[in-house]
Scaffold this motif. Structure first.
Motif, PDB file in Angstrom:
ATOM      1  N   VAL A 150       0.843  -1.134  -0.077  1.00 28.41           N
ATOM      2  CA  VAL A 150       0.031   0.076   0.096  1.00 28.41           C
ATOM      3  C   VAL A 150       0.867   1.222   0.095  1.00 28.41           C
ATOM      4  CG1 VAL A 150      -1.882  -1.193   1.151  1.00 28.41           C
ATOM      5  CG2 VAL A 150      -0.089  -0.044   2.390  1.00 28.41           C
ATOM      6  N   ASP A 151       0.305   2.448  -0.285  1.00 26.48           N
ATOM      7  CA  ASP A 151       0.957   3.702  -0.327  1.00 26.48           C
ATOM      8  C   ASP A 151       1.021   4.067   1.367  1.00 26.48           C
ATOM      9  OD1 ASP A 151       0.880   3.723  -2.811  1.00 26.48           O
ATOM     10  OD2 ASP A 151      -0.725   5.390  -2.815  1.00 26.48           O
ATOM     11  N   GLY A 152       2.409   4.744   1.873  1.00 22.19           N
ATOM     12  CA  GLY A 152       2.481   4.667   3.162  1.00 22.19           C
ATOM     13  C   GLY A 152       3.505   5.885   3.268  1.00 22.19           C
ATOM     14  N   ARG A 153       4.078   5.882   4.723  1.00 21.84           N
ATOM     15  CA  ARG A 153       5.118   6.688   5.029  1.00 21.84           C
ATOM     16  C   ARG A 153       6.301   5.818   5.872  1.00 21.84           C
ATOM     17  NH1 ARG A 153       5.041  11.572   4.578  1.00 21.84           N
ATOM     18  NH2 ARG A 153       2.688  11.724   4.714  1.00 21.84           N
ATOM     19  N   LEU A 154       7.410   6.215   5.420  1.00 24.39           N
ATOM     20  CA  LEU A 154       8.418   5.230   5.952  1.00 24.39           C
ATOM     21  C   LEU A 154       8.768   5.876   7.438  1.00 24.39           C
ATOM     22  CD1 LEU A 154      10.836   5.390   2.623  1.00 24.39           C
ATOM     23  CD2 LEU A 154       9.507   3.564   3.426  1.00 24.39           C
ATOM     24  N   GLU A 155       9.201   4.782   8.230  1.00 29.70           N
ATOM     25  CA  GLU A 155       9.569   5.322   9.687  1.00 29.70           C
ATOM     26  C   GLU A 155      10.931   5.447   9.837  1.00 29.70           C
ATOM     27  OE1 GLU A 155       7.335   3.239  12.504  1.00 29.70           O
ATOM     28  OE2 GLU A 155       5.467   4.104  11.979  1.00 29.70           O
ATOM     29  N   ALA A 156      11.578   5.207   8.641  1.00 34.62           N
ATOM     30  CA  ALA A 156      13.221   5.175   8.959  1.00 34.62           C
ATOM     31  C   ALA A 156      13.913   5.166   7.276  1.00 34.62           C
ATOM     32  CB  ALA A 156      13.786   3.827   9.558  1.00 34.62           C
ATOM     33  N   PRO A 157      14.855   5.693   7.178  1.00 34.82           N
ATOM     34  CA  PRO A 157      15.457   5.507   5.826  1.00 34.82           C
ATOM     35  C   PRO A 157      15.304   4.297   5.217  1.00 34.82           C
ATOM     36  CG  PRO A 157      16.827   6.945   7.394  1.00 34.82           C
ATOM     37  CD  PRO A 157      15.950   6.087   8.185  1.00 34.82           C
ATOM     38  N   ALA A 158      15.035   4.191   3.924  1.00 30.07           N
ATOM     39  CA  ALA A 158      14.894   2.916   3.267  1.00 30.07           C
ATOM     40  C   ALA A 158      15.435   3.032   1.845  1.00 30.07           C
ATOM     41  CB  ALA A 158      13.609   2.628   3.091  1.00 30.07           C
ATOM     42  N   LEU A 159      15.821   1.768   1.364  1.00 32.45           N
ATOM     43  CA  LEU A 159      16.493   1.805   0.033  1.00 32.45           C
ATOM     44  C   LEU A 159      15.274   1.034  -0.990  1.00 32.45           C
ATOM     45  CD1 LEU A 159      18.800   2.342  -2.005  1.00 32.45           C
ATOM     46  CD2 LEU A 159      19.616   0.095  -1.237  1.00 32.45           C
ATOM     47  N   THR A 166       8.618   3.327 -12.255  1.00 26.07           N
ATOM     48  CA  THR A 166       9.154   4.605 -12.920  1.00 26.07           C
ATOM     49  C   THR A 166      10.098   4.067 -13.938  1.00 26.07           C
ATOM     50  OG1 THR A 166      11.154   4.572 -11.629  1.00 26.07           O
ATOM     51  CG2 THR A 166       9.287   5.719 -10.542  1.00 26.07           C
ATOM     52  N   GLY A 167      10.683   2.938 -14.078  1.00 27.24           N
ATOM     53  CA  GLY A 167      11.458   2.621 -15.083  1.00 27.24           C
ATOM     54  C   GLY A 167      12.749   2.826 -14.803  1.00 27.24           C
ATOM     55  N   GLU A 168      13.164   3.401 -13.866  1.00 29.42           N
ATOM     56  CA  GLU A 168      14.396   3.853 -13.317  1.00 29.42           C
ATOM     57  C   GLU A 168      15.093   2.425 -12.942  1.00 29.42           C
ATOM     58  OE1 GLU A 168      15.883   6.304 -13.822  1.00 29.42           O
ATOM     59  OE2 GLU A 168      14.479   7.486 -14.418  1.00 29.42           O
ATOM     60  N   PRO A 169      16.315   2.074 -13.199  1.00 32.61           N
ATOM     61  CA  PRO A 169      16.900   0.779 -12.889  1.00 32.61           C
ATOM     62  C   PRO A 169      17.637   0.704 -11.611  1.00 32.61           C
ATOM     63  CG  PRO A 169      18.095   1.991 -14.620  1.00 32.61           C
ATOM     64  CD  PRO A 169      17.069   2.840 -14.377  1.00 32.61           C
ATOM     65  N   LEU A 170      18.023   1.893 -11.163  1.00 34.27           N
ATOM     66  CA  LEU A 170      18.891   1.952  -9.683  1.00 34.27           C
ATOM     67  C   LEU A 170      17.792   1.967  -8.533  1.00 34.27           C
ATOM     68  CD1 LEU A 170      21.778   4.130 -11.064  1.00 34.27           C
ATOM     69  CD2 LEU A 170      21.570   1.601 -10.846  1.00 34.27           C
ATOM     70  N   PRO A 171      18.139   1.680  -7.699  1.00 36.35           N
ATOM     71  CA  PRO A 171      17.600   1.824  -6.267  1.00 36.35           C
ATOM     72  C   PRO A 171      17.600   3.143  -5.805  1.00 36.35           C
ATOM     73  CG  PRO A 171      18.465  -0.056  -6.148  1.00 36.35           C
ATOM     74  CD  PRO A 171      19.111   0.527  -7.323  1.00 36.35           C
ATOM     75  N   VAL A 172      16.607   3.644  -5.248  1.00 38.49           N
ATOM     76  CA  VAL A 172      16.544   5.160  -4.713  1.00 38.49           C
ATOM     77  C   VAL A 172      16.448   5.119  -3.231  1.00 38.49           C
ATOM     78  CG1 VAL A 172      15.232   7.149  -4.714  1.00 38.49           C
ATOM     79  CG2 VAL A 172      15.240   5.714  -6.762  1.00 38.49           C
ATOM     80  N   SER A 173      17.399   6.002  -2.628  1.00 43.40           N
ATOM     81  CA  SER A 173      17.230   6.253  -1.068  1.00 43.40           C
ATOM     82  C   SER A 173      16.353   7.090  -0.653  1.00 43.40           C
ATOM     83  CB  SER A 173      18.581   6.595  -0.674  1.00 43.40           C
ATOM     84  OG  SER A 173      19.746   5.613  -0.855  1.00 43.40           O
ATOM     85  N   ARG A 174      15.332   6.751   0.215  1.00 46.13           N
ATOM     86  CA  ARG A 174      14.276   7.481   0.523  1.00 46.13           C
ATOM     87  C   ARG A 174      14.594   7.834   2.086  1.00 46.13           C
ATOM     88  NH1 ARG A 174      12.062   9.847  -3.757  1.00 46.13           N
ATOM     89  NH2 ARG A 174      11.160   8.293  -5.297  1.00 46.13           N
ATOM     90  N   PRO A 175      14.639   9.126   2.562  1.00 38.76           N
ATOM     91  CA  PRO A 175      14.496   9.531   3.978  1.00 38.76           C
ATOM     92  C   PRO A 175      13.432   9.206   4.694  1.00 38.76           C
ATOM     93  CG  PRO A 175      14.044  11.431   2.893  1.00 38.76           C
ATOM     94  CD  PRO A 175      14.175  10.299   1.795  1.00 38.76           C
ATOM     95  N   ALA A 176      13.520   8.947   6.175  1.00 41.85           N
ATOM     96  CA  ALA A 176      12.443   8.875   7.208  1.00 41.85           C
ATOM     97  C   ALA A 176      11.301   9.820   6.848  1.00 41.85           C
ATOM     98  CB  ALA A 176      13.033   8.838   8.554  1.00 41.85           C
ATOM     99  N   GLY A 177      10.016   9.481   6.920  1.00 40.17           N
ATOM    100  CA  GLY A 177       8.965  10.533   6.726  1.00 40.17           C
ATOM    101  C   GLY A 177       8.828  10.675   5.467  1.00 40.17           C
ATOM    102  N   ASP A 178       9.413  10.205   4.506  1.00 43.69           N
ATOM    103  CA  ASP A 178       9.043  10.206   3.039  1.00 43.69           C
ATOM    104  C   ASP A 178       7.821   9.396   2.504  1.00 43.69           C
ATOM    105  OD1 ASP A 178       9.322  11.699   0.701  1.00 43.69           O
ATOM    106  OD2 ASP A 178      11.140  10.315  -0.317  1.00 43.69           O
TER     107      ASP A 178
END
Length: 608
Positions: A150-159, A166-178
């Motif tokens: 489901v759509d949600g909010r990260l409680e800690a940084p995540a990869l 998106t079609g983007e091949p590389l993993p994306v780092s997302r900060p906490a709260g994103d």
């Protein structure tokens, strides 16, 4: 008829033909004829059932020529010709199934990835629940390699691996709260996701619904092909009858029938259109139906929203103008520190800019906010006011306001009762916007219109930057509909937008494309296609894919039917036997399908 049934027919036809040839070589002519006839009869019976079901659904049975050819071969004792026709028909059915499966591969891969369960974390521990039971506020444990349900909010940084979205091949780092969208894969260690909405309302579920309905509507071009096939059938029966009547040789009539199966009409259109939809899907554009793809191929007017479509849709700090004696970095640090207490979109942009510059921001004190005007408080014991000129003027005398570029928002700052400087923000033009418009013109767009609810000056500025032919500013949703209606008098209209206020215009346009990467769900529901990636240039890619698919479909039909007609004439004149005609027709079918599959790739115009 499903793929398993088609495979069984192919096996039956192939076995009958192979065994019949082997028996003929062994000198067992009677057994050979029985084997060849049996293989033909199995396919003929299955075909007659398929034709009857089509007629019951009030669809014209396009395979009636193939049925007549097999029945005629059995009646005339042309066992080998009948067996070849049966094998060619069964092979064509399998070829169509495989080609369609290849063309749909990118879209059906989405369905296979949809998660079925999730791990909910609560006071009692972890509980595995179906994704339908997830509610907003649930804390979900997502293990490495699992798809976010489901759509949600990260409680800690995540990869996160967002390639499926998106079609983007590389993993994306997302900060906490994103915010994290469903459909992304956890590429790092286990993470905790706070659910924001039910699974049925999440991003990935919406994509899956679009995929499941993508082929539900029969495209207009497929219906046109069926009408052409009726005329083709009449011409085939007429030529076949004349060949028999004028020569007295029924074999000539049979030869005309076996080469006249309208497979170019049956195969070329659906394979090319599905291939075009697949080509768009691989680029991150989900087209909802073949009919939408066809309409997209014929648009000539491009109407675009401004904010969030041509522009980034979020302001960013573009300039810092400190007063004499004030350091630029100190103005940024103290202003951003106070703005941490505000939820305003400009405050968020200012805090982000300060953090990117490496400033450690102290916590503000004694904060007071006047909604829509500004903020005042203390940072490290210093009195700070930030906001509009009118608001800050109550805290410090201000110099005369200078001129500024259209579309720029100016934030004024006072520190310790003195004017400290100004901060300039802009909603920047997307880097790929001018190139997208240029590519759209190469794809056949003759008129580009900017349609915005923003003020005249910034709308005109963006219009000039992208080369729009007309700019309509300060338009609410009702006035936007009037513009779409007026533009449709001059040609087919493609509308591109991302906000809720764009949904009515997207629905009214001949084709609506929603930018869904950062927009709300409403535009995607109203649109005919959805751009799943945050790249505007994919709109032009979809245009090229649609035009190429339609052109290849028409080309395949024209070539296939022309070759079939030439073969029919040759057969009627006695130059082709029934067996030769069947082999030539299958060669035509293979060529048509391979040509239609070219729509999976880009055309030369896309790179010029």
């Amino acid at each position: 008829m499903d793929e398993i049934a088609k495979r069984r027919l192919l096996i039956a036809a192939g076995t009958g033909l192979a065994l019949g040839l082997a028996l003929r070589l062994a000198g067992l002519a009677t057994l050979s004829s029985l084997s060849l006839g049996a293989g033909t009869a199995v396919v003929l019976v299955a075909l007659l059932v398929q034709i009857a079901r089509s007629i019951a659904r009030r669809d014209f049975a396009l395979d009636v020529v193939a049925a007549l050819a097999m029945a005629g071969a059995l009646a005339l004792g042309e066992w080998l010709a009948g067996a070849v026709v049966a094998l060619m028909f069964a092979g064509g059915q399998m070829l169509e199934a495989r080609a369609s499966a290849r063309a749909r591969r990118e879209m059906t891969a989405l369905l296979a990835r949809q998660p079925r369960t999730a791990l909910r974390q609560d006071a009692s521990g972890l509980t595995e629940i179906p994704i339908e039971a997830i509610r907003p506020g649930d804390r979900l444990l997502i293990r490495k390699g699992e798809v976010l349900p489901v759509d949600g909010r990260l409680e800690a940084p995540a990869l996160l691996d967002e390639a499926a979205l998106t079609g983007e091949p590389l993993p994306v780092s997302r900060p906490a709260g994103d915010a994290a969208r469903s459909g992304a894969t956890n590429a790092g260690e286990s993470l905790v996701l706070l659910a924001l909405r039910p699974a049925s309302e999440s991003t990935y579920a919406a994509i899956v619904r679009l995929v499941e309905g993508a082929a539900a509507a029969k495209p207009p071009m497929a219906r046109l092909a069926e009408r052409w096939s009726v005329a083709f059938l009449v011409a085939t029966l007429t030529l076949s009858g004349l060949a028999w009547l004028l020569t007295g040789d029924p074999a000539r009539a049979l030869a005309v029938l076996v080469i006249a199966t309208p497979c170019p009409l049956l195969l070329a259109v659906p394979v090319a259109l599905v291939a075009g939809m697949n080509r768009a899907a691989r680029a991150g554009v989900l087209v909802k139906s073949g009919a939408a793809l066809e309409r997209l191929a014929s648009v000539s007017i491009l109407v675009m929203d401004k904010t969030g479509t041509l522009t980034e849709g979020r302001p960013r700090l573009v300039a810092i103008r400190p007063a004499p004696g004030m350091a630029e970095g100190e103005l940024l640090r103290l202003s951003a520190a106070l703005d941490q207490a505000s939820g305003h979109v400009l405050a968020a942009a200012l805090v982000a800019a300060a953090q990117e510059a490496g400033h450690a921001l102290p916590l503000p004190e004694e904060v007071r906010e006047e909604a829509g005007a500004g903020l005042s408080g203390r940072v490290e014991g210093r009195a700070i006011a930030i906001g509009t000129r009118g608001f800050v003027a109550f805290h410090a005398p201000l110099p005369e306001a200078g001129a500024h570029e259209p579309g720029t928002a100016i934030v004024t700052v006072a520190i310790d009762g003195r004017f400290a400087g100004s901060l300039l923000f802009q909603d920047a033009l997307r880097a790929d916007a001018p190139a997208m418009v240029a590519a759209a013109r190469r794809a056949g767009i003759s008129r580009v219109v900017l349609l915005s609810g923003d003020a005249e000056a910034p709308a005109q500025a963006v219009g000039r930057q992208v080369g729009a032919d007309a700019v309509f500013a300060d338009h609410d949703p009702a006035r936007k509909l009037a513009v779409i209606e007026a533009e449709r008098r001059s040609g087919r209209v493609l509308m591109v937008g991302d906000g809720v206020n764009d949904a009515p215009a997207l629905a009214m346009a001949d084709v609506g494309i929603a930018m869904a990467a950062r927009g709300s769900a409403a535009p995607g529901e109203a649109a005919d296609a959805v751009v799943l990636v945050d790249h505007l240039d994919r709109v032009a890619t979809a245009l090229f894919a649609a035009r190429r698919a339609q052109a290849i479909a028409k080309q395949s039909v024209a070539i296939g039917i022309t070759l079939s007609i030439l073969g029919m004439v040759a057969a009627a004149l006695g130059y082709l036997s029934p067996v030769q005609g069947a082999l030539i027709q299958e060669g035509i079918d293979v060529a048509v399908v391979l040509n239609a599959l070219r729509a999976l790739g880009p055309g030369r115009d896309e790179t010029t």
